[in-house]
Design a protein around this motif. Structure first.
Motif, PDB file in Angstrom:
ATOM      1  N   GLY A  14       0.696  -1.188  -0.033  1.00  0.00           N
ATOM      2  CA  GLY A  14      -0.040   0.060   0.066  1.00  0.00           C
ATOM      3  C   GLY A  14       0.813   1.072   0.149  1.00  0.00           C
ATOM      4  N   ASN A  15       0.420   2.219   0.767  1.00  0.00           N
ATOM      5  CA  ASN A  15       1.174   3.344   0.635  1.00  0.00           C
ATOM      6  C   ASN A  15       2.894   3.590   1.116  1.00  0.00           C
ATOM      7  OD1 ASN A  15      -1.139   4.906   0.115  1.00  0.00           O
ATOM      8  ND2 ASN A  15      -1.835   4.796   2.041  1.00  0.00           N
ATOM      9  N   MET A  16       2.606   2.741   2.227  1.00  0.00           N
ATOM     10  CA  MET A  16       3.962   2.803   2.962  1.00  0.00           C
ATOM     11  C   MET A  16       4.922   1.715   2.094  1.00  0.00           C
ATOM     12  SD  MET A  16       5.135   4.663   5.399  1.00  0.00           S
ATOM     13  CE  MET A  16       4.330   6.145   6.048  1.00  0.00           C
ATOM     14  N   ASN A  39       0.683  -9.031  -1.829  1.00  0.00           N
ATOM     15  CA  ASN A  39      -0.334  -8.225  -1.685  1.00  0.00           C
ATOM     16  C   ASN A  39      -1.689  -9.076  -1.458  1.00  0.00           C
ATOM     17  OD1 ASN A  39      -0.751  -5.144  -0.861  1.00  0.00           O
ATOM     18  ND2 ASN A  39      -2.496  -5.617  -2.577  1.00  0.00           N
ATOM     19  N   ARG A  40      -2.621  -8.322  -0.664  1.00  0.00           N
ATOM     20  CA  ARG A  40      -3.937  -9.076  -0.982  1.00  0.00           C
ATOM     21  C   ARG A  40      -4.668  -8.743  -1.916  1.00  0.00           C
ATOM     22  NH1 ARG A  40      -7.169  -6.889   4.133  1.00  0.00           N
ATOM     23  NH2 ARG A  40      -6.948  -4.907   2.685  1.00  0.00           N
ATOM     24  N   SER A  41      -4.878  -7.766  -2.777  1.00  0.00           N
ATOM     25  CA  SER A  41      -5.492  -7.541  -3.801  1.00  0.00           C
ATOM     26  C   SER A  41      -4.770  -7.752  -5.159  1.00  0.00           C
ATOM     27  CB  SER A  41      -6.321  -6.113  -3.915  1.00  0.00           C
ATOM     28  OG  SER A  41      -5.139  -5.158  -3.888  1.00  0.00           O
ATOM     29  N   LYS A  44      -3.250  -4.724  -7.400  1.00  0.00           N
ATOM     30  CA  LYS A  44      -2.160  -3.807  -6.907  1.00  0.00           C
ATOM     31  C   LYS A  44      -0.931  -4.715  -7.271  1.00  0.00           C
ATOM     32  CE  LYS A  44      -3.402  -1.263  -3.173  1.00  0.00           C
ATOM     33  NZ  LYS A  44      -3.361  -1.466  -1.636  1.00  0.00           N
ATOM     34  N   ASN A  60       1.551 -15.216   0.858  1.00  0.00           N
ATOM     35  CA  ASN A  60       2.536 -14.556   1.797  1.00  0.00           C
ATOM     36  C   ASN A  60       3.765 -15.583   2.104  1.00  0.00           C
ATOM     37  OD1 ASN A  60       1.183 -12.242   1.724  1.00  0.00           O
ATOM     38  ND2 ASN A  60      -0.102 -12.640   3.583  1.00  0.00           N
ATOM     39  N   VAL A  74       1.322  -4.233   6.501  1.00  0.00           N
ATOM     40  CA  VAL A  74      -0.099  -4.222   6.399  1.00  0.00           C
ATOM     41  C   VAL A  74      -0.584  -3.386   7.534  1.00  0.00           C
ATOM     42  CG1 VAL A  74      -0.330  -6.461   5.408  1.00  0.00           C
ATOM     43  CG2 VAL A  74      -0.460  -6.424   7.886  1.00  0.00           C
ATOM     44  N   ALA A 100       3.392  -2.155  11.768  1.00  0.00           N
ATOM     45  CA  ALA A 100       2.119  -1.996  12.586  1.00  0.00           C
ATOM     46  C   ALA A 100       2.141  -0.974  13.718  1.00  0.00           C
ATOM     47  CB  ALA A 100       1.489  -3.324  13.073  1.00  0.00           C
ATOM     48  N   LEU A 122       7.146   5.278  11.137  1.00  0.00           N
ATOM     49  CA  LEU A 122       7.753   6.337  10.215  1.00  0.00           C
ATOM     50  C   LEU A 122       6.694   7.309  10.017  1.00  0.00           C
ATOM     51  CD1 LEU A 122       6.449   4.172   8.314  1.00  0.00           C
ATOM     52  CD2 LEU A 122       8.818   3.962   7.546  1.00  0.00           C
ATOM     53  N   THR A 124       5.053  10.532   7.482  1.00  0.00           N
ATOM     54  CA  THR A 124       4.616  10.673   6.103  1.00  0.00           C
ATOM     55  C   THR A 124       5.504  11.393   5.283  1.00  0.00           C
ATOM     56  OG1 THR A 124       3.286  12.493   6.618  1.00  0.00           O
ATOM     57  CG2 THR A 124       2.141  10.448   6.141  1.00  0.00           C
TER      58      THR A 124
HETATM   59  N1  LIG Z   1       0.504   5.579   5.887  1.00  0.00           N
HETATM   60  C1  LIG Z   1       1.211   6.072   6.855  1.00  0.00           C
HETATM   61  O1  LIG Z   1       1.336   7.359   6.937  1.00  0.00           O
HETATM   62  C2  LIG Z   1       1.897   5.469   8.173  1.00  0.00           C
HETATM   63  C3  LIG Z   1       2.637   6.015   9.016  1.00  0.00           C
HETATM   64  C4  LIG Z   1       3.195   5.337  10.001  1.00  0.00           C
HETATM   65  C5  LIG Z   1       2.860   4.045  10.083  1.00  0.00           C
HETATM   66  N2  LIG Z   1       2.232   3.477   9.145  1.00  0.00           N
HETATM   67  C6  LIG Z   1       1.993   1.853   9.326  1.00  0.00           C
HETATM   68  O2  LIG Z   1       2.429   1.401   8.119  1.00  0.00           O
HETATM   69  C7  LIG Z   1       1.602   0.191   7.864  1.00  0.00           C
HETATM   70  C8  LIG Z   1       1.262   0.357   6.415  1.00  0.00           C
HETATM   71  O3  LIG Z   1       0.198   1.225   6.179  1.00  0.00           O
HETATM   72  P1  LIG Z   1      -0.205   1.938   4.923  1.00  0.00           P
HETATM   73  O4  LIG Z   1      -0.641   3.246   5.049  1.00  0.00           O
HETATM   74  O5  LIG Z   1       0.743   1.496   3.811  1.00  0.00           O
HETATM   75  O6  LIG Z   1      -1.604   0.829   4.492  1.00  0.00           O
HETATM   76  P2  LIG Z   1      -2.084   0.635   3.338  1.00  0.00           P
HETATM   77  O7  LIG Z   1      -2.098   1.814   2.131  1.00  0.00           O
HETATM   78  O8  LIG Z   1      -3.648   0.100   3.516  1.00  0.00           O
HETATM   79  O9  LIG Z   1      -1.392  -0.694   2.651  1.00  0.00           O
HETATM   80  C9  LIG Z   1      -1.627  -1.943   3.440  1.00  0.00           C
HETATM   81  C10 LIG Z   1      -1.310  -2.948   2.342  1.00  0.00           C
HETATM   82  O10 LIG Z   1      -1.366  -4.237   2.914  1.00  0.00           O
HETATM   83  C11 LIG Z   1      -2.012  -5.141   2.045  1.00  0.00           C
HETATM   84  N3  LIG Z   1      -2.712  -6.410   2.660  1.00  0.00           N
HETATM   85  C12 LIG Z   1      -3.748  -6.262   3.985  1.00  0.00           C
HETATM   86  N4  LIG Z   1      -3.965  -7.543   4.071  1.00  0.00           N
HETATM   87  C13 LIG Z   1      -3.104  -8.361   3.572  1.00  0.00           C
HETATM   88  C14 LIG Z   1      -2.585  -9.774   3.550  1.00  0.00           C
HETATM   89  N5  LIG Z   1      -3.328 -10.562   4.157  1.00  0.00           N
HETATM   90  N6  LIG Z   1      -1.676 -10.325   2.942  1.00  0.00           N
HETATM   91  C15 LIG Z   1      -0.805  -9.444   1.826  1.00  0.00           C
HETATM   92  N7  LIG Z   1      -1.410  -7.920   1.845  1.00  0.00           N
HETATM   93  C16 LIG Z   1      -2.191  -7.417   2.610  1.00  0.00           C
HETATM   94  C17 LIG Z   1      -3.330  -4.190   1.429  1.00  0.00           C
HETATM   95  O11 LIG Z   1      -3.751  -4.757   0.265  1.00  0.00           O
HETATM   96  P3  LIG Z   1      -4.934  -4.445  -0.528  1.00  0.00           P
HETATM   97  O12 LIG Z   1      -5.658  -3.374   0.127  1.00  0.00           O
HETATM   98  O13 LIG Z   1      -4.642  -4.140  -2.120  1.00  0.00           O
HETATM   99  O14 LIG Z   1      -6.138  -5.583  -0.315  1.00  0.00           O
HETATM  100  C18 LIG Z   1      -2.384  -2.982   1.228  1.00  0.00           C
HETATM  101  O15 LIG Z   1      -2.056  -2.990  -0.032  1.00  0.00           O
HETATM  102  C19 LIG Z   1       0.405   0.091   8.782  1.00  0.00           C
HETATM  103  O16 LIG Z   1       0.846  -0.712   9.805  1.00  0.00           O
HETATM  104  C20 LIG Z   1       0.548   1.648   9.475  1.00  0.00           C
HETATM  105  O17 LIG Z   1       0.216   1.630  10.846  1.00  0.00           O
HETATM  106  C21 LIG Z   1       1.764   4.003   8.126  1.00  0.00           C
END
Ligand SMILES: NC(=O)c1ccc[n+]([C@@H]2O[C@H](COP(=O)([O-])OP(=O)(O)OC[C@H]3O[C@@H](n4cnc5c(N)ncnc54)[C@H](OP(=O)(O)O)[C@@H]3O)[C@@H](O)[C@H]2O)c1
Length: 269
Positions: A14-16, A39-41, A44, A60, A74, A100, A122, A124
């Motif tokens: 996803g984003n990170m 990745n799940r979907s 992507k 996985n 995730v 996480a 981390l 943004t």
């Molecule tokens: N974004 C931020 O600013 C930020 C900041 C600090 C920490 N974090 C941490 O970074 C982590 C990721 O955040 P994010 O913002 O990148 O989330 P995100 O954009 O929702 O990305 C998560 C990804 O994980 C995939 N996923 C979910 N379940 C899965 C599974 N069972 N098997 C394989 N892939 C799976 C999702 O797949 P699909 O959606 O394609 O199904 C999605 O692509 C989180 O733990 C969050 O706490 C994020």
């Protein structure tokens, strides 16, 4: 050197996950041929394969089998489902990095029985490789490779568990949001004085960037640097006096505490 011969896995792009892949490839830290992901979907998976030309895995478990270092990216609520099927695939010699937020070592160890566990937090600005990345390891064994791996994302800080990790999370992650709030106040005030929205935005961004760049380039304390732009009885001194009499510091501290309290509540749930 350590990283040059290893395979990196990203579980969840996803984003990170994608920000990390991009930073590692752009900085030359990892060749695309040594980066693996799942990745799940499926949509992507295709997109990420096309964008970065890295190795896709459909499960996985297969990803874990093909990774020396695994970054689990995730959402916390998806963590258990993502790693549960891999329980028997984890190996002692692997470095496992969890992004996480709020998921502690105790739970991670229950889900991931083997491997060297590390938690990473981390903010943004890592999307523009100007983030601040905090890490927390079970021991110091892989400190240097971890620093090398994370440094393309921004400044890397080693933390202690508990209060320091919580303070880091609030100050850097929520901190980014707090700074945008201040930037909005700045911009509104400038616009009210007849400057266009676009130029007001530019003034704010450049003032914050310039101030941070000055601090970065200097060994002096913030107070010493502030004194350099503050002449006695001048306009900056008048503004600062007002900020202090309004107890802005106390108000900011309240916001930090509120965010920290919420961090703990989310951790419990
Ligand atoms: N974004 C931020 O600013 C930020 C900041 C600090 C920490 N974090 C941490 O970074 C982590 C990721 O955040 P994010 O913002 O990148 O989330 P995100 O954009 O929702 O990305 C998560 C990804 O994980 C995939 N996923 C979910 N379940 C899965 C599974 N069972 N098997 C394989 N892939 C799976 C999702 O797949 P699909 O959606 O394609 O199904 C999605 O692509 C989180 O733990 C969050 O706490 C994020």
């Amino acid at each position: 050197m350590f990283l040059k011969s290893r395979k990196l896995g990203i579980l969840g792009v996803g984003n990170m996950g994608q920000a990390i892949i991009k930073a590692l490839i752009d900085s030359g830290t990892f060749a695309a041929s040594r980066i693996h992901f799942s990745n799940r979907s499926s949509g992507k998976i295709e997109k990420v394969k096309r964008l970065y030309d890295i190795n896709a895995h459909t499960t996985n478990e297969e990803l874990v089998d093909n990774s020396d270092i695994l970054i689990i990216a995730v959402k916390p609520q998806d963590l258990e489902e993502a790693v549960e099927p891999c329980r028997s695939s984890f190996r002692k010699d692997q470095i496992i990095i969890s992004l996480a937020a709020g998921v502690e070592f105790k739970l991670l160890r229950r889900l991931i029985p083997e491997g060297h566990l590390t938690r990473v937090m981390l903010n943004t600005p890592v999307f523009v490789r100007k983030g601040v990345v905090g890490f927390l390891s079970e021991n110091d064994l892989y400190e240097e490779p971890l620093r090398e791996l994370l440094s393309p994302l921004g400044a890397v800080i080693k933390l202690e568990d508990g209060d320091p990790f919580e303070a880091f999370t609030v100050a850097s992650s929520s901190g980014t949001g707090f700074i945008f709030e201040l930037m909005s106040y700045w911009q509104d005030w400038i616009e009210e004085h007849g400057i266009s929205t676009e130029e007001a935005r530019q003034i704010v961004v450049q003032t914050f960037l310039g101030t941070a760049a000055m601090a970065e380039a200097s060994q002096e304390t913030f107070e010493e640097l502030q004194n350099k732009v503050t002449s006695k009885k001048g306009m900056t001194a008048a503004g600062l006096e007002s900020m202090r009499s309004l107890e802005i510091e106390g108000l900011m501290r309240m916001s930090f505490s509120k965010a920290a309290q919420r961090y703990r509540e989310l951790g419990r749930s």
